[in-house]
Scaffold this motif. Structure first.
Motif, PDB file in Angstrom:
ATOM      1  N   PRO A   1       1.029  -1.235  -0.071  1.00 47.76           N
ATOM      2  CA  PRO A   1      -0.064   0.060  -0.021  1.00 47.76           C
ATOM      3  C   PRO A   1       0.980   1.168   0.087  1.00 47.76           C
ATOM      4  O   PRO A   1       0.251   2.362  -0.331  1.00 47.76           O
ATOM      5  CB  PRO A   1      -0.705  -0.050   1.338  1.00 47.76           C
ATOM      6  CG  PRO A   1      -0.048  -0.890   2.128  1.00 47.76           C
ATOM      7  CD  PRO A   1       0.559  -2.226   1.132  1.00 47.76           C
ATOM      8  N   THR A   2       2.043   1.184   0.299  1.00 46.02           N
ATOM      9  CA  THR A   2       2.778   2.135   0.092  1.00 46.02           C
ATOM     10  C   THR A   2       3.435   2.460  -0.923  1.00 46.02           C
ATOM     11  O   THR A   2       4.188   3.622  -1.443  1.00 46.02           O
ATOM     12  CB  THR A   2       4.021   2.191   1.227  1.00 46.02           C
ATOM     13  OG1 THR A   2       4.961   1.140   0.798  1.00 46.02           O
ATOM     14  CG2 THR A   2       3.690   1.949   2.693  1.00 46.02           C
ATOM     15  N   CYS A   3       3.517   1.660  -2.068  1.00 41.41           N
ATOM     16  CA  CYS A   3       3.800   1.757  -3.303  1.00 41.41           C
ATOM     17  C   CYS A   3       2.851   1.780  -4.517  1.00 41.41           C
ATOM     18  O   CYS A   3       3.132   2.407  -5.551  1.00 41.41           O
ATOM     19  CB  CYS A   3       4.953   0.654  -3.571  1.00 41.41           C
ATOM     20  SG  CYS A   3       6.575   0.671  -2.488  1.00 41.41           S
ATOM     21  N   LEU A   4       1.501   1.155  -4.138  1.00 42.46           N
ATOM     22  CA  LEU A   4       0.793   1.049  -5.006  1.00 42.46           C
ATOM     23  C   LEU A   4      -0.800   2.060  -4.911  1.00 42.46           C
ATOM     24  O   LEU A   4      -0.690   2.122  -3.468  1.00 42.46           O
ATOM     25  CB  LEU A   4       0.119  -0.119  -5.633  1.00 42.46           C
ATOM     26  CG  LEU A   4       1.585  -1.109  -5.788  1.00 42.46           C
ATOM     27  CD1 LEU A   4       0.665  -2.400  -6.027  1.00 42.46           C
ATOM     28  CD2 LEU A   4       2.096  -0.827  -7.295  1.00 42.46           C
ATOM     29  N   ASP A   5      -1.166   2.602  -5.725  1.00 43.63           N
ATOM     30  CA  ASP A   5      -2.567   3.229  -5.338  1.00 43.63           C
ATOM     31  C   ASP A   5      -3.695   2.391  -5.319  1.00 43.63           C
ATOM     32  O   ASP A   5      -3.564   1.211  -5.675  1.00 43.63           O
ATOM     33  CB  ASP A   5      -2.722   4.447  -6.371  1.00 43.63           C
ATOM     34  CG  ASP A   5      -3.020   3.714  -7.764  1.00 43.63           C
ATOM     35  OD1 ASP A   5      -3.121   2.470  -8.136  1.00 43.63           O
ATOM     36  OD2 ASP A   5      -2.567   4.563  -8.817  1.00 43.63           O
ATOM     37  N   GLN A   6      -4.951   2.646  -4.828  1.00 50.74           N
ATOM     38  CA  GLN A   6      -6.097   1.782  -4.422  1.00 50.74           C
ATOM     39  C   GLN A   6      -6.643   1.206  -5.613  1.00 50.74           C
ATOM     40  O   GLN A   6      -6.839  -0.025  -5.855  1.00 50.74           O
ATOM     41  CB  GLN A   6      -7.185   2.511  -4.167  1.00 50.74           C
ATOM     42  CG  GLN A   6      -8.219   1.905  -3.371  1.00 50.74           C
ATOM     43  CD  GLN A   6      -8.064   1.478  -1.942  1.00 50.74           C
ATOM     44  OE1 GLN A   6      -7.254   1.960  -1.505  1.00 50.74           O
ATOM     45  NE2 GLN A   6      -9.235   0.771  -1.264  1.00 50.74           N
TER      46      GLN A   6
ATOM     47  N   TYR B   1       0.117 -10.980   5.712  1.00 53.71           N
ATOM     48  CA  TYR B   1       1.512 -10.255   6.345  1.00 53.71           C
ATOM     49  C   TYR B   1       2.080  -9.818   4.990  1.00 53.71           C
ATOM     50  O   TYR B   1       2.078 -10.187   3.768  1.00 53.71           O
ATOM     51  CB  TYR B   1       2.342 -11.497   6.358  1.00 53.71           C
ATOM     52  CG  TYR B   1       1.630 -12.693   7.656  1.00 53.71           C
ATOM     53  CD1 TYR B   1       2.020 -12.399   8.993  1.00 53.71           C
ATOM     54  CD2 TYR B   1       0.953 -13.645   7.286  1.00 53.71           C
ATOM     55  CE1 TYR B   1       1.729 -13.404  10.048  1.00 53.71           C
ATOM     56  CE2 TYR B   1       0.491 -14.392   8.134  1.00 53.71           C
ATOM     57  CZ  TYR B   1       1.014 -14.391   9.442  1.00 53.71           C
ATOM     58  OH  TYR B   1       0.584 -15.191  10.547  1.00 53.71           O
ATOM     59  N   GLY B   2       2.339  -8.274   5.497  1.00 51.85           N
ATOM     60  CA  GLY B   2       2.968  -7.578   4.205  1.00 51.85           C
ATOM     61  C   GLY B   2       3.907  -6.438   4.680  1.00 51.85           C
ATOM     62  O   GLY B   2       3.846  -6.134   5.563  1.00 51.85           O
ATOM     63  N   ALA B   3       4.875  -6.248   3.902  1.00 50.28           N
ATOM     64  CA  ALA B   3       5.789  -5.164   4.000  1.00 50.28           C
ATOM     65  C   ALA B   3       5.055  -3.787   4.120  1.00 50.28           C
ATOM     66  O   ALA B   3       4.128  -3.506   3.154  1.00 50.28           O
ATOM     67  CB  ALA B   3       6.718  -5.120   2.645  1.00 50.28           C
TER      68      ALA B   3
ATOM     69  N   GLU C   1      -3.026  -0.254  11.806  1.00 54.57           N
ATOM     70  CA  GLU C   1      -4.208  -0.408  11.138  1.00 54.57           C
ATOM     71  C   GLU C   1      -4.291   0.643   9.965  1.00 54.57           C
ATOM     72  O   GLU C   1      -4.988   0.106   8.962  1.00 54.57           O
ATOM     73  CB  GLU C   1      -5.180  -0.035  12.042  1.00 54.57           C
ATOM     74  CG  GLU C   1      -6.780  -0.499  11.680  1.00 54.57           C
ATOM     75  CD  GLU C   1      -6.962  -1.948  11.053  1.00 54.57           C
ATOM     76  OE1 GLU C   1      -7.620  -1.899  10.156  1.00 54.57           O
ATOM     77  OE2 GLU C   1      -6.287  -2.858  11.680  1.00 54.57           O
ATOM     78  N   ALA C   2      -3.842   1.845  10.062  1.00 52.01           N
ATOM     79  CA  ALA C   2      -4.071   2.786   8.922  1.00 52.01           C
ATOM     80  C   ALA C   2      -3.193   2.283   7.660  1.00 52.01           C
ATOM     81  O   ALA C   2      -3.888   2.503   6.811  1.00 52.01           O
ATOM     82  CB  ALA C   2      -3.592   4.169   9.461  1.00 52.01           C
ATOM     83  N   SER C   3      -2.312   1.764   8.020  1.00 55.90           N
ATOM     84  CA  SER C   3      -1.400   1.373   6.789  1.00 55.90           C
ATOM     85  C   SER C   3      -2.088   0.171   6.057  1.00 55.90           C
ATOM     86  O   SER C   3      -1.933  -0.044   4.869  1.00 55.90           O
ATOM     87  CB  SER C   3      -0.130   0.851   7.174  1.00 55.90           C
ATOM     88  OG  SER C   3       0.091   0.067   8.144  1.00 55.90           O
ATOM     89  N   ALA C   4      -2.961  -0.695   6.925  1.00 51.38           N
ATOM     90  CA  ALA C   4      -3.604  -1.871   6.242  1.00 51.38           C
ATOM     91  C   ALA C   4      -5.055  -1.409   5.698  1.00 51.38           C
ATOM     92  O   ALA C   4      -5.465  -2.337   4.947  1.00 51.38           O
ATOM     93  CB  ALA C   4      -3.831  -2.798   7.141  1.00 51.38           C
TER      94      ALA C   4
END
Length: 259
Positions: free
Chosen positions: A33-38, A65-67, A72-75
């Motif tokens: 989610p830090t590299c790709l948009d929705q 499980y993710g980099a 919770e906000a990042s997920a």
């Protein structure tokens, strides 16, 4: 049905576990989610989930499980996309460092290192993460990773610092020039995966003193800035001396990393 997902910046491993214990596996591009948009996240899931669950069975729980999953906000972007396909599933989101720790040490203890496209590490004692030195991502950290090595190599390329024979081979192979590199790093999605994609080229030239030097710097910085620091806080000194490594980049660097 259960769905287990482990994702880095480059690739995502999916597994569905059916009621009879049988499994289905799939590998897609990374779901960071830090590299790709929705929209990009939705596109990946739109193709992946029907292939994993063609019968449309109810997914009861999802373990992701993710980099880059640090809160919770990042997920939230991932949760939103998954709810479109699995609206009744209970979901848990954890950092990929916990997946690596469980895989390497189970309920035991040791220092865990993820060395893939990016990097991360933790001190793991008796089945729990007791300290995590923040990885910082590909701009502020990720020492000991493919993206760190690729970034260092590209930085020397754009500055004209590569040995002549290596630069010629690199340009002949990739066709890259300075404007293209800048556009892909600063203007296009998945910059970390782009930079990390050159790590295999760099590692294939380890016999060259220049290349060996930047690989050694990449690994030494990870040891100095992360792994060695866990000895300061370990309640079990033996745990800090046991280091488990997960990730394709770490495996590719196994011999020099052991040194």
């Amino acid at each position: 049905m259960k769905l287990i997902v482990e994702s880095g910046a480059t690739k995502t491993a999916w597994r569905t576990v059916l009621e009879d214990g049988s499994v289905r596996d799939l590998v897609t591009e990374g779901l960071s989610p830090t590299c790709l948009d929705q929209e990009h996240l939705q596109d990946i899931m739109r193709n992946a989930i029907p292939e994993l669950n063609p019968e449309g069975k109810r997914v009861e729980c999802i373990y992701f499980y993710g980099a880059g999953l640090v809160s919770e906000a990042s997920a939230a972007p991932l949760r939103s996309c998954l709810e479109m396909w699995c609206p009744f599933a209970e979901m848990e989101f954890h950092s990929d460092i916990l997946a690596a720790a469980r895989a390497l040490f189970g309920d035991g203890s040791g220092v865990v290192a993820i060395m893939g496209t990016g990097s991360n590490s933790c001190l793991y004692e008796n089945g729990k993460i007791v300290r995590n030195i923040r990885p910082g991502g590909y701009v502020l950290g990720d020492e000991g990773s493919g993206v760190w090595l690729g970034r260092a190599f590209l930085a020397d390329f754009v500055k004209g610092m590569l040995p002549v024979h290596i630069e010629k081979e690199f340009v002949d192979l990739t066709g890259l020039d300075y404007p293209t590199v800048v556009r892909k790093v600063y203007k296009e999605p998945a910059a970390s995966a782009f930079m990390a994609s050159f790590a295999p080229f760099v590692l294939s030239h380890m016999s060259d003193p220049y290349v060996f030097g930047i690989v050694e710097e990449c690994l030494e910085s990870f040891v100095r800035r992360a792994l060695a620091r866990y000895a300061q806080n370990a309640s079990d000194p033996d745990a800090a001396r046991r280091i488990g490594v997960a990730g394709s980049f770490g495996c590719a660097c196994e011999s020099i990393l052991k040194e």
